[in-house]
Design an enzyme around this catalytic site. Structure first.
Site, short mmCIF file in Angstrom:
data_model
loop_
_atom_site.label_atom_id
_atom_site.label_comp_id
_atom_site.label_asym_id
_atom_site.label_seq_id
_atom_site.Cartn_x
_atom_site.Cartn_y
_atom_site.Cartn_z
N ARG A 1 0.81 -1.22 0.00
CA ARG A 1 0.00 0.00 0.00
C ARG A 1 0.84 1.27 0.00
NH1 ARG A 1 -4.85 -1.78 4.22
NH2 ARG A 1 -5.80 -3.33 2.82
N LYS B 1 2.03 11.16 -11.26
CA LYS B 1 1.18 10.24 -12.03
C LYS B 1 1.93 8.93 -12.26
CE LYS B 1 -1.81 13.31 -14.73
NZ LYS B 1 -2.23 13.69 -16.10
N GLU C 1 7.70 18.06 -25.20
CA GLU C 1 7.15 18.52 -23.93
C GLU C 1 7.69 19.90 -23.55
OE1 GLU C 1 4.73 17.31 -22.27
OE2 GLU C 1 4.50 15.32 -23.13
N LYS D 1 6.22 22.86 -14.76
CA LYS D 1 5.32 21.75 -14.41
C LYS D 1 5.07 21.71 -12.90
CE LYS D 1 4.03 16.99 -14.89
NZ LYS D 1 4.15 15.72 -15.62
N GLU E 1 -5.35 17.16 -10.64
CA GLU E 1 -5.85 17.46 -11.98
C GLU E 1 -7.35 17.76 -11.99
OE1 GLU E 1 -4.66 15.92 -16.42
OE2 GLU E 1 -5.19 14.39 -14.94
N ARG F 1 -4.19 21.89 -13.74
CA ARG F 1 -3.21 20.88 -14.15
C ARG F 1 -3.54 20.31 -15.53
NH1 ARG F 1 -0.42 16.12 -10.50
NH2 ARG F 1 0.58 15.03 -12.20
N ASN G 1 -2.00 19.06 -20.48
CA ASN G 1 -2.44 18.14 -21.52
C ASN G 1 -2.56 18.81 -22.88
OD1 ASN G 1 -2.67 15.86 -19.82
ND2 ASN G 1 -4.68 16.55 -19.11
N HIS H 1 -2.24 16.76 -25.93
CA HIS H 1 -2.23 15.35 -25.53
C HIS H 1 -3.49 14.59 -25.93
CE1 HIS H 1 1.31 16.54 -23.42
NE2 HIS H 1 1.44 15.39 -22.80
N HIS I 1 -2.74 11.37 -27.80
CA HIS I 1 -3.08 10.03 -27.31
C HIS I 1 -3.89 9.25 -28.34
CE1 HIS I 1 -2.55 11.16 -22.77
NE2 HIS I 1 -1.41 10.92 -23.37
N HIS J 1 5.59 9.02 -27.60
CA HIS J 1 4.69 9.96 -26.94
C HIS J 1 4.99 11.40 -27.37
CE1 HIS J 1 2.20 11.76 -23.84
NE2 HIS J 1 3.24 12.47 -23.43
#
Length: 363
Positions: free
Chosen positions: A122, A144, A186, A227, A237, A241, A245, A248, A252, A265
């Site tokens: 955990r 993330k 990026e 960032k 997010e 935030r 993207n 993106h 994606h 990417h």
């Protein structure tokens, strides 16, 4: 020496991003003050281990037991199967909740190792040591973690913050041109949404990778700071935030339709940013994709032709995890450095943006 960025996640949680050259000594001092140094798990990209294994040994030499687990390079490693394999190995060896996991590699390694750290017992301590330009300026920052699913990218994962990030520019010595161009996307994103001056800086530096290293330390630091600032404003997010993207949602879709790994990417994000600029322009905003023109030939050389059709791309965008009630959420630009969220219900504008962008890469 390293440049340090403090990232405050909450009143009781923060971590540092250390950016510089030859950070082994700084890393050892950090571990001496934070862990008992009995044991550490090193989850490392197999290619990075081959190229930089001796350098990595210097980082972790103070630990009594170093358990090194190689991660096969490539997007296919971001899978439930690989997460399961690594988790089994760690549990079979034995791990305590105070035992750190060190993730060494690019975005794939960081995302996968981060998800392992988030879920084993955990949650165990996590340290990121990104070795690609993309990971240094993006994926290692913000917490993330996750793996891909057959229905989409990054659909299984969690927000899990590291204890620290160590971005040692020395790892970039062996970075291939393709990976430089991937990471550059990026940085160009940060130029578009926050600091347009980065466009000129990258146009100058991209033709001389790592020369001089000090300039790249500055670029990585500025990108990481942008960032980190946005992440601190919106850890989970829920709002700002999402600006990260930019490009993106389009990107994606391209990754999915092309088959994960066929298009990197960063390549997909570059294409997506041109599409997002065109969409913004259709709405009357004064942003032209001409700012991306100095870099277009580099991406076309790696990607053309783009053998995809707009209908498949639209279908992929509709299945994005951020879609609600058939409304596709896009990050657009009011102007350079001024992003905003837009709920797209008129899919014909998406079609036009894709057609415009694909023409650029197929002519």
């Amino acid at each position: 020496m390293s440049n340090i960025i403090d990232v405050g996640i909450s009143l009781d949680q923060e971590y540092q991003i250390n950016i510089g050259q030859q950070l082994a000594h700084s890393f050892r001092i950090y571990c001496e003050t934070h862990y008992n140094r009995n044991s550490i798990f090193v989850l490392i990209d197999e290619n990075v281990n081959r190229l930089h294994g001796e350098r990595v040994e210097k980082f972790v030499s103070d630990f009594e037991h170093v358990h090194l687990i190689e991660i096969p390079e490539g997007e296919s490693s971001k899978s439930v199967r690989e997460w399961n394999n690594i988790t089994n190995k760690i549990l079979e060896i034995g791990i305590e909740r105070s035992t750190p996991i060190l993730a060494i590699g690019g975005g794939v390694t960081g995302d996968l190792a981060g998800f392992v750290a988030a879920t084993v017992l955990r949650g165990v301590p996590l340290i990121h040591m990104p070795t690609t330009l993309l990971a240094m300026v993006d994926s290692s920052i913000g917490g993330k973690t996750g793996v891909n699913h057959t229905t989409g990218k990054n659909l299984i994962g969690s927000f899990y913050q590291p204890d620290a990030v160590f971005s040692d520019i020395a790892f970039l010595d062996t970075l291939e041109q393709k990976e430089w161009i991937t990471g550059m996307a990026e940085i160009l994103k940060y130029a578009a949404i926050r600091n347009p001056q980065l466009f000129e800086v990258i146009e100058e530096l991209i033709h001389q990778p790592l020369t001089p290293k000090e300039r790249w330390v500055d670029v990585v630091e500025e990108s990481a700071r942008i960032k980190a600032d946005i992440v601190q404003e919106d850890t989970l997010e829920a709002g700002k935030r999402a600006y990260l993207n930019f490009g993106h949602t389009f990107g994606h879709a391209l990754e999915k339709v092309s088959g994960y790994g066929a298009v990197t990417h960063g390549e997909a994000v570059f294409v997506g940013m041109i599409a997002a600029c065109h969409f913004s322009r259709q709405l009357g905003h004064p942003v032209s994709d001409v700012r991306f023109s100095p870099f277009l030939s580099l991406y076309k050389k790696q990607m053309s032709p783009l053998s995809v059709n707009t209908e498949e791309l639209l279908d992929a965008m509709k299945s994005d995890k951020k879609v609600k009630d058939n409304t596709i959420r896009l990050v657009l630009l009011n102007d350079w450095g001024s992003p905003y969220l837009y709920s797209c219900e008129d899919h014909s504008l998406l079609q036009k943006s894709w057609s415009y962008t694909l023409d650029k890469f197929n002519t």
